[in-house]
Motif scaffolding. Sequence first.
Motif, PDB file in Angstrom:
ATOM      1  N   PHE A  63       5.094   8.007  -6.544  1.00 20.40           N
ATOM      2  CA  PHE A  63       4.829   8.535  -5.204  1.00 20.40           C
ATOM      3  C   PHE A  63       3.450   8.111  -4.714  1.00 20.40           C
ATOM      4  O   PHE A  63       3.293   7.655  -3.585  1.00 20.40           O
ATOM      5  N   MET A  64       2.445   8.267  -5.571  1.00 23.37           N
ATOM      6  CA  MET A  64       1.079   7.946  -5.168  1.00 23.37           C
ATOM      7  C   MET A  64       0.963   6.476  -4.752  1.00 23.37           C
ATOM      8  O   MET A  64       0.313   6.153  -3.755  1.00 23.37           O
ATOM      9  N   GLY A  65       1.612   5.593  -5.489  1.00 24.90           N
ATOM     10  CA  GLY A  65       1.588   4.175  -5.137  1.00 24.90           C
ATOM     11  C   GLY A  65       2.174   3.919  -3.765  1.00 24.90           C
ATOM     12  O   GLY A  65       1.612   3.167  -2.957  1.00 24.90           O
ATOM     13  N   HIS A  66       3.313   4.557  -3.479  1.00 22.07           N
ATOM     14  CA  HIS A  66       3.949   4.399  -2.155  1.00 22.07           C
ATOM     15  C   HIS A  66       3.073   4.991  -1.055  1.00 22.07           C
ATOM     16  O   HIS A  66       2.912   4.395   0.007  1.00 22.07           O
ATOM     17  N   MET A  67       2.520   6.188  -1.303  1.00 26.96           N
ATOM     18  CA  MET A  67       1.694   6.837  -0.284  1.00 26.96           C
ATOM     19  C   MET A  67       0.441   6.015   0.018  1.00 26.96           C
ATOM     20  O   MET A  67       0.074   5.860   1.170  1.00 26.96           O
ATOM     21  N   ARG A  68      -0.183   5.479  -1.021  1.00 28.94           N
ATOM     22  CA  ARG A  68      -1.408   4.695  -0.826  1.00 28.94           C
ATOM     23  C   ARG A  68      -1.161   3.444   0.014  1.00 28.94           C
ATOM     24  O   ARG A  68      -2.078   2.934   0.646  1.00 28.94           O
ATOM     25  N   ARG A  69       0.079   2.947   0.049  1.00 32.00           N
ATOM     26  CA  ARG A  69       0.405   1.758   0.847  1.00 32.00           C
ATOM     27  C   ARG A  69       0.775   2.076   2.296  1.00 32.00           C
ATOM     28  O   ARG A  69       0.940   1.173   3.114  1.00 32.00           O
TER      29      ARG A  69
END
Length: 128
Positions: A63-69
């Motif tokens: 989730f964090m990876g997707h949100m950061r993008r």
Amino acid sequence: MKTCLVVDDSSVVRKIARRILEGLEFEVTEAEDGSKALEICQRKLPDAVLLDWNMPVMDGFEFMGHMRRLPGGDQPKVVFCTTENNVAHIAQALSGGANEYIMKPFDKDIIADKFAEVGLIPVGQAMV
């Protein structure tokens, strides 16, 4: 009022976190997995994310990876809140974009201290 998204598959953890964060004057939104959290963030990014690691559908790290993008996705302060306590997990979380890391179980003082450390609340507010 600052906003915080609490992402955890445990309704009890979300309820406790909500109570603590509302006491720290945050408007709280909840999600039970990373997929639902991402939907919320695609509509409006919060100021902070209190994030569990191990969840069904989409874990916290993914989730964090997707949100950061997302556009502006580098802005929310992410505090991982998990039972994962080995150094490799902590290093992975921090290098993957988390701002801080706390262990379960947590209490008001722990959350307030970490939120103060990342600039979400005044340091003095953490001592109240």
